[in-house]
Motif scaffolding. Structure first.
Motif, PDB file in Angstrom:
ATOM      1  N   VAL A 162       0.832  -1.213   0.000  1.00 52.40           N
ATOM      2  CA  VAL A 162       0.000   0.000   0.000  1.00 52.40           C
ATOM      3  C   VAL A 162       0.864   1.260   0.000  1.00 52.40           C
ATOM      4  O   VAL A 162       0.577   2.232  -0.710  1.00 52.40           O
ATOM      5  N   VAL A 183      -5.362  -6.243  -2.293  1.00 56.30           N
ATOM      6  CA  VAL A 183      -6.226  -5.118  -1.925  1.00 56.30           C
ATOM      7  C   VAL A 183      -5.663  -3.806  -2.466  1.00 56.30           C
ATOM      8  O   VAL A 183      -6.403  -2.969  -2.989  1.00 56.30           O
ATOM      9  N   ALA A 184      -4.351  -3.617  -2.354  1.00 58.81           N
ATOM     10  CA  ALA A 184      -3.728  -2.387  -2.847  1.00 58.81           C
ATOM     11  C   ALA A 184      -3.932  -2.228  -4.349  1.00 58.81           C
ATOM     12  O   ALA A 184      -4.290  -1.145  -4.833  1.00 58.81           O
ATOM     13  N   LEU A 241      -6.267  -3.638  -6.231  1.00 59.88           N
ATOM     14  CA  LEU A 241      -7.686  -3.494  -6.533  1.00 59.88           C
ATOM     15  C   LEU A 241      -8.177  -2.075  -6.238  1.00 59.88           C
ATOM     16  O   LEU A 241      -8.824  -1.436  -7.082  1.00 59.88           O
ATOM     17  N   LEU A 242      -7.850  -1.574  -5.045  1.00 56.75           N
ATOM     18  CA  LEU A 242      -8.322  -0.247  -4.660  1.00 56.75           C
ATOM     19  C   LEU A 242      -7.735   0.839  -5.557  1.00 56.75           C
ATOM     20  O   LEU A 242      -8.447   1.755  -5.976  1.00 56.75           O
ATOM     21  N   TYR A 243      -6.443   0.721  -5.869  1.00 62.34           N
ATOM     22  CA  TYR A 243      -5.861   1.756  -6.722  1.00 62.34           C
ATOM     23  C   TYR A 243      -6.410   1.676  -8.141  1.00 62.34           C
ATOM     24  O   TYR A 243      -6.620   2.700  -8.788  1.00 62.34           O
ATOM     25  N   SER A 244      -6.655   0.478  -8.633  1.00 58.65           N
ATOM     26  CA  SER A 244      -7.210   0.333  -9.977  1.00 58.65           C
ATOM     27  C   SER A 244      -8.591   0.976 -10.072  1.00 58.65           C
ATOM     28  O   SER A 244      -8.901   1.675 -11.047  1.00 58.65           O
ATOM     29  N   VAL A 245      -9.424   0.756  -9.050  1.00 59.58           N
ATOM     30  CA  VAL A 245     -10.759   1.386  -9.020  1.00 59.58           C
ATOM     31  C   VAL A 245     -10.608   2.899  -9.013  1.00 59.58           C
ATOM     32  O   VAL A 245     -11.284   3.616  -9.772  1.00 59.58           O
ATOM     33  N   LEU A 246      -9.715   3.400  -8.165  1.00 60.60           N
ATOM     34  CA  LEU A 246      -9.489   4.846  -8.067  1.00 60.60           C
ATOM     35  C   LEU A 246      -8.979   5.416  -9.384  1.00 60.60           C
ATOM     36  O   LEU A 246      -9.459   6.454  -9.863  1.00 60.60           O
ATOM     37  N   ALA A 305     -10.948  -8.584 -10.035  1.00 61.22           N
ATOM     38  CA  ALA A 305      -9.776  -7.763  -9.707  1.00 61.22           C
ATOM     39  C   ALA A 305      -8.787  -7.760 -10.874  1.00 61.22           C
ATOM     40  O   ALA A 305      -8.219  -6.716 -11.222  1.00 61.22           O
TER      41      ALA A 305
END
Length: 425
Positions: free
Chosen positions: A36, A138-139, A141-146, A202
């Motif tokens: 992260v 998780v890192a 996935l979250l950054y890709s969405v953002l 993901a």
């Protein structure tokens, strides 16, 4: 103070489901820093490392981790030590820069060695592996969405510097591509249908983000990783190869189709893809065009390196010598030669080759996919693929840290663990 510490421990207990000690908290800080934390500033990453190191006891710090190394690990460790010594001492003693500038430049390699040293203390058990995998997934996935949301809100404008959290597209592509092997391993070893679906989703988002960086290097990396991962599955796993081939291919095909269709409704997206596809065109092959003007840089760098073939130029910038003020050589291997001569390149190649050999031998002997060799092998090929086209030798510190922390996992006790071992703990 003790009350606040107890509060922190209780929070970690709730997150990780068991009574957690100071060392475990240190492991979480370190894992956060190399997953992260890579998406944030260098300061954030360093603070996380300092917090992790503060969780070590004097006994743990003084522990001689190399005593338990196998013969093969000693060979790998010796090559790594020689490589680090060469690229530290040769530029410091023989560099063409003034002495004070050479002394200041040693901070790069010193920081890298601290990160590798810290890895030996924290990468010890299943807890580290399992949470490294979780945090990496998780890192990503979250950054890709953002990132996808931001790209959409900006109308997919071609901008290589304006990405979320003040990152450039090149940094985003590098971080995602080096963390992606954790996602692929979990997908290839998953036995839960729900988890498989979630990981496929993901993978679609991560693949789409890598494609939207509009760097053909990361498009190539994506293909290389998939080919290597599927080859390892075929060689060292009893799972249905055809089924996994379909599962892996579908997310990539879906991501490409979605972006292709979207390009018809977004002029920016269409223009971005068109420029890159023109570069890949073999119609009337032109080395300058195909390598995006890198071929001329490589020739120029090679001519200068021939003047200092053994010791290189140290940490001096290529721009000080290049007629066209080139910042770097756009090649990890040429940059290593520029910095510390061809011996540095030979040591780098020897180290990467040794990692490839060790990863394959370990999985062949165990006849199954092992998490650390699997991840390291994919990251080595990612480094080589990127290193041919970009300067991964003196890249930003967060990028260099990510690669080398992953490499030294092969020198930890985790090399023989697989998913079943983790699940049985």
């Amino acid at each position: 103070m003790s009350l606040s510490k107890n509060y922190v421990v209780r929070i970690f207990d709730m997150l990780f489901g068991a009574e957690i000690n100071k060392f475990r908290i240190g492991q979480i800080f370190f894992i956060s820093a190399v997953t992260v934390g890579l998406f944030f500033s260098d300061t954030t990453r360093k603070i996380l490392l300092i917090c992790a190191l503060c969780c070590l006891t004097k006994e743990q710090i003084s522990e001689k981790f190399y005593i338990s190394w196998t013969k093969e690990q000693k060979i790998t460790g010796s090559i790594l030590l020689l490589l680090c010594a060469w690229i530290f001492l040769v530029p410091l003693i023989f560099g063409v820069d003034p002495l004070m500038e050479r002394l200041q430049s040693t901070g790069w390699i010193i920081e890298l060695m601290i990160w590798m040293w810290a890895t030996f203390f924290f990468a010890k058990d299943f807890f580290f592996l399992e949470n490294s995998k979780r945090f990496a997934i998780v890192a990503c996935l979250l950054y890709s969405v953002l990132a996808l949301c931001q790209r959409y809100s900006l109308g997919f404008v071609v901008d290589f510097s304006n990405w979320p959290l003040r990152l450039g597209a090149w940094s985003v592509g590098t971080i995602l591509s080096v963390l992606l092997p954790w996602v692929l391993y979990d997908l290839m070893t998953s036995v839960s249908h729900k988890k498989t679906v979630g990981l496929l989703f993901a993978l679609i988002l991560i693949s789409a983000t890598l494609i939207l960086t509009l760097y053909t290097t990361f498009w190539l990396v994506l293909v290389v990783q998939m080919v290597i991962a599927l080859s390892l599955l075929q060689l060292f796993s009893t799972r249905n190869f055809f089924k996994m081939l379909v599962l892996i291919s579908i997310p990539l095909i879906i991501a490409v189709i979605i972006l292709y269709l979207a390009s018809f409704f977004s002029k920016n997206l269409y223009n971005g893809f068109f420029v890159q596809l023109c570069q890949l065109s073999f119609d009337g092959f032109n080395a300058e065009k195909f390598t995006n003007q890198r071929y001329h840089i490589w020739v120029e760098a090679f001519d200068y390196i021939k003047l200092h073939p053994i010791l290189g130029y140290g940490w001096a910038e290529f721009a000080n010598f290049s007629v066209e003020k080139r910042i770097h050589t756009h090649s990890a291997f040429l940059q290593a030669a520029w910095t510390a001569g061809w011996p540095a390149v030979l040591l780098l190649i020897a180290f990467l080759s040794n990692l490839i050999y060790r990863c394959i031998v370990l999985m062949r002997n165990e006849k199954k996919l092992l998490i650390v060799p699997f991840v390291v092998l994919l990251v080595v090929f990612t480094y080589i693929t990127c290193g041919i086209l970009d300067d991964m030798f003196r890249a930003t510190r967060r990028i260099v840290t990510l690669y080398w922390v992953t490499f030294v996992l092969m020198l930890t006790p985790l090399v023989n663990y697989d998913k079943n071992d983790i699940n049985n703990q």
